[in-house]
Design a protein around this motif. Sequence first.
Motif, PDB file in Angstrom:
ATOM      1  N   LEU A  52       0.829  -1.209   0.000  1.00 46.65           N
ATOM      2  CA  LEU A  52       0.000   0.000   0.000  1.00 46.65           C
ATOM      3  C   LEU A  52       0.864   1.259   0.000  1.00 46.65           C
ATOM      4  O   LEU A  52       0.542   2.242  -0.667  1.00 46.65           O
ATOM      5  CB  LEU A  52      -0.944   0.017   1.200  1.00 46.65           C
ATOM      6  CG  LEU A  52      -2.228  -0.781   1.063  1.00 46.65           C
ATOM      7  CD1 LEU A  52      -3.021  -0.740   2.364  1.00 46.65           C
ATOM      8  CD2 LEU A  52      -3.080  -0.247  -0.076  1.00 46.65           C
ATOM      9  N   ASP A  53       1.960   1.235   0.743  1.00 43.10           N
ATOM     10  CA  ASP A  53       2.886   2.374   0.734  1.00 43.10           C
ATOM     11  C   ASP A  53       3.454   2.593  -0.665  1.00 43.10           C
ATOM     12  O   ASP A  53       3.547   3.729  -1.139  1.00 43.10           O
ATOM     13  CB  ASP A  53       4.026   2.161   1.732  1.00 43.10           C
ATOM     14  CG  ASP A  53       3.568   2.266   3.180  1.00 43.10           C
ATOM     15  OD1 ASP A  53       2.499   2.858   3.437  1.00 43.10           O
ATOM     16  OD2 ASP A  53       4.285   1.740   4.056  1.00 43.10           O
ATOM     17  N   ASN A  54       3.825   1.506  -1.339  1.00 41.24           N
ATOM     18  CA  ASN A  54       4.335   1.606  -2.707  1.00 41.24           C
ATOM     19  C   ASN A  54       3.268   2.158  -3.649  1.00 41.24           C
ATOM     20  O   ASN A  54       3.553   2.996  -4.505  1.00 41.24           O
ATOM     21  CB  ASN A  54       4.813   0.242  -3.217  1.00 41.24           C
ATOM     22  CG  ASN A  54       6.030  -0.251  -2.496  1.00 41.24           C
ATOM     23  OD1 ASN A  54       6.762   0.518  -1.897  1.00 41.24           O
ATOM     24  ND2 ASN A  54       6.246  -1.551  -2.539  1.00 41.24           N
ATOM     25  N   LEU A  55       2.054   1.682  -3.473  1.00 43.11           N
ATOM     26  CA  LEU A  55       0.951   2.157  -4.295  1.00 43.11           C
ATOM     27  C   LEU A  55       0.702   3.645  -4.056  1.00 43.11           C
ATOM     28  O   LEU A  55       0.469   4.404  -4.998  1.00 43.11           O
ATOM     29  CB  LEU A  55      -0.309   1.337  -4.012  1.00 43.11           C
ATOM     30  CG  LEU A  55      -1.538   1.632  -4.848  1.00 43.11           C
ATOM     31  CD1 LEU A  55      -1.258   1.445  -6.330  1.00 43.11           C
ATOM     32  CD2 LEU A  55      -2.691   0.732  -4.424  1.00 43.11           C
ATOM     33  N   GLN A  56       0.787   4.078  -2.801  1.00 39.43           N
ATOM     34  CA  GLN A  56       0.602   5.499  -2.481  1.00 39.43           C
ATOM     35  C   GLN A  56       1.662   6.348  -3.165  1.00 39.43           C
ATOM     36  O   GLN A  56       1.372   7.418  -3.692  1.00 39.43           O
ATOM     37  CB  GLN A  56       0.637   5.720  -0.967  1.00 39.43           C
ATOM     38  CG  GLN A  56       0.380   7.163  -0.560  1.00 39.43           C
ATOM     39  CD  GLN A  56      -1.024   7.608  -0.924  1.00 39.43           C
ATOM     40  OE1 GLN A  56      -1.988   6.988  -0.520  1.00 39.43           O
ATOM     41  NE2 GLN A  56      -1.141   8.687  -1.686  1.00 39.43           N
ATOM     42  N   GLU A  57       2.903   5.871  -3.190  1.00 37.32           N
ATOM     43  CA  GLU A  57       3.968   6.600  -3.870  1.00 37.32           C
ATOM     44  C   GLU A  57       3.668   6.737  -5.361  1.00 37.32           C
ATOM     45  O   GLU A  57       3.889   7.798  -5.951  1.00 37.32           O
ATOM     46  CB  GLU A  57       5.310   5.896  -3.686  1.00 37.32           C
ATOM     47  CG  GLU A  57       5.912   6.054  -2.310  1.00 37.32           C
ATOM     48  CD  GLU A  57       7.244   5.340  -2.183  1.00 37.32           C
ATOM     49  OE1 GLU A  57       8.029   5.355  -3.157  1.00 37.32           O
ATOM     50  OE2 GLU A  57       7.495   4.756  -1.116  1.00 37.32           O
ATOM     51  N   ILE A  59       0.703   6.687  -6.802  1.00 43.93           N
ATOM     52  CA  ILE A  59      -0.438   7.593  -6.963  1.00 43.93           C
ATOM     53  C   ILE A  59       0.019   9.043  -6.792  1.00 43.93           C
ATOM     54  O   ILE A  59      -0.373   9.925  -7.563  1.00 43.93           O
ATOM     55  CB  ILE A  59      -1.569   7.233  -5.975  1.00 43.93           C
ATOM     56  CG1 ILE A  59      -2.182   5.888  -6.382  1.00 43.93           C
ATOM     57  CG2 ILE A  59      -2.615   8.332  -5.905  1.00 43.93           C
ATOM     58  CD1 ILE A  59      -3.127   5.301  -5.364  1.00 43.93           C
ATOM     59  N   ASP A  60       0.857   9.291  -5.795  1.00 40.02           N
ATOM     60  CA  ASP A  60       1.383  10.642  -5.579  1.00 40.02           C
ATOM     61  C   ASP A  60       2.170  11.125  -6.792  1.00 40.02           C
ATOM     62  O   ASP A  60       2.037  12.272  -7.218  1.00 40.02           O
ATOM     63  CB  ASP A  60       2.264  10.690  -4.331  1.00 40.02           C
ATOM     64  CG  ASP A  60       1.486  10.500  -3.040  1.00 40.02           C
ATOM     65  OD1 ASP A  60       0.240  10.601  -3.058  1.00 40.02           O
ATOM     66  OD2 ASP A  60       2.135  10.245  -2.001  1.00 40.02           O
ATOM     67  N   TRP A  63      -0.187  11.968  -9.621  1.00 42.61           N
ATOM     68  CA  TRP A  63      -0.867  13.225  -9.349  1.00 42.61           C
ATOM     69  C   TRP A  63       0.047  14.411  -9.651  1.00 42.61           C
ATOM     70  O   TRP A  63      -0.375  15.387 -10.278  1.00 42.61           O
ATOM     71  CB  TRP A  63      -1.346  13.269  -7.891  1.00 42.61           C
ATOM     72  CG  TRP A  63      -2.169  14.474  -7.579  1.00 42.61           C
ATOM     73  CD1 TRP A  63      -3.502  14.628  -7.773  1.00 42.61           C
ATOM     74  CD2 TRP A  63      -1.699  15.716  -7.038  1.00 42.61           C
ATOM     75  NE1 TRP A  63      -3.892  15.885  -7.385  1.00 42.61           N
ATOM     76  CE2 TRP A  63      -2.812  16.572  -6.926  1.00 42.61           C
ATOM     77  CE3 TRP A  63      -0.449  16.175  -6.636  1.00 42.61           C
ATOM     78  CZ2 TRP A  63      -2.706  17.866  -6.435  1.00 42.61           C
ATOM     79  CZ3 TRP A  63      -0.343  17.466  -6.152  1.00 42.61           C
ATOM     80  CH2 TRP A  63      -1.461  18.301  -6.046  1.00 42.61           C
ATOM     81  N   ASP A  99     -11.587  12.006  -2.270  1.00 43.09           N
ATOM     82  CA  ASP A  99     -11.445  12.488  -0.893  1.00 43.09           C
ATOM     83  C   ASP A  99     -12.754  12.329  -0.226  1.00 43.09           C
ATOM     84  O   ASP A  99     -13.241  12.021   0.621  1.00 43.09           O
ATOM     85  CB  ASP A  99     -11.031  13.955  -0.855  1.00 43.09           C
ATOM     86  CG  ASP A  99      -9.605  14.136  -1.350  1.00 43.09           C
ATOM     87  OD1 ASP A  99      -8.841  13.174  -1.367  1.00 43.09           O
ATOM     88  OD2 ASP A  99      -9.281  15.279  -1.711  1.00 43.09           O
TER      89      ASP A  99
END
Length: 99
Positions: A52-57, A59-60, A63, A99
């Motif tokens: 999930l942390d990798n996925l968040q990176e 996505i960031d 963006w 959000d």
Amino acid sequence: MIPKYIVFNTNMPDKRELETMKLELQVKPKDLIPKVSFHGETYADKAELERLDNLQEMIDEAWLMLLGLFLDTNDRNEDSAKQLHAKAEKMLDQFKEAD
């Protein structure tokens, strides 16, 4: 024991050819996105948190790339810039809706 004959592959590219060779990979977005699921086991779920942390990176980063494109094409008169700006705006709006 040392072999008597050594066979060379004459089809192998030489150093100059290797320096100019291009490699093309076809990767689909789903190939890059880590699969995340719940296992109900502490160790396995810890690994999922890392995914999930990798996925968040990812996505960031996506963006930020969209925002950069949106800002770069703002107030441009070219038709292609207007199309890119509208598409980037639409995609950025999808982040807002989440959000």
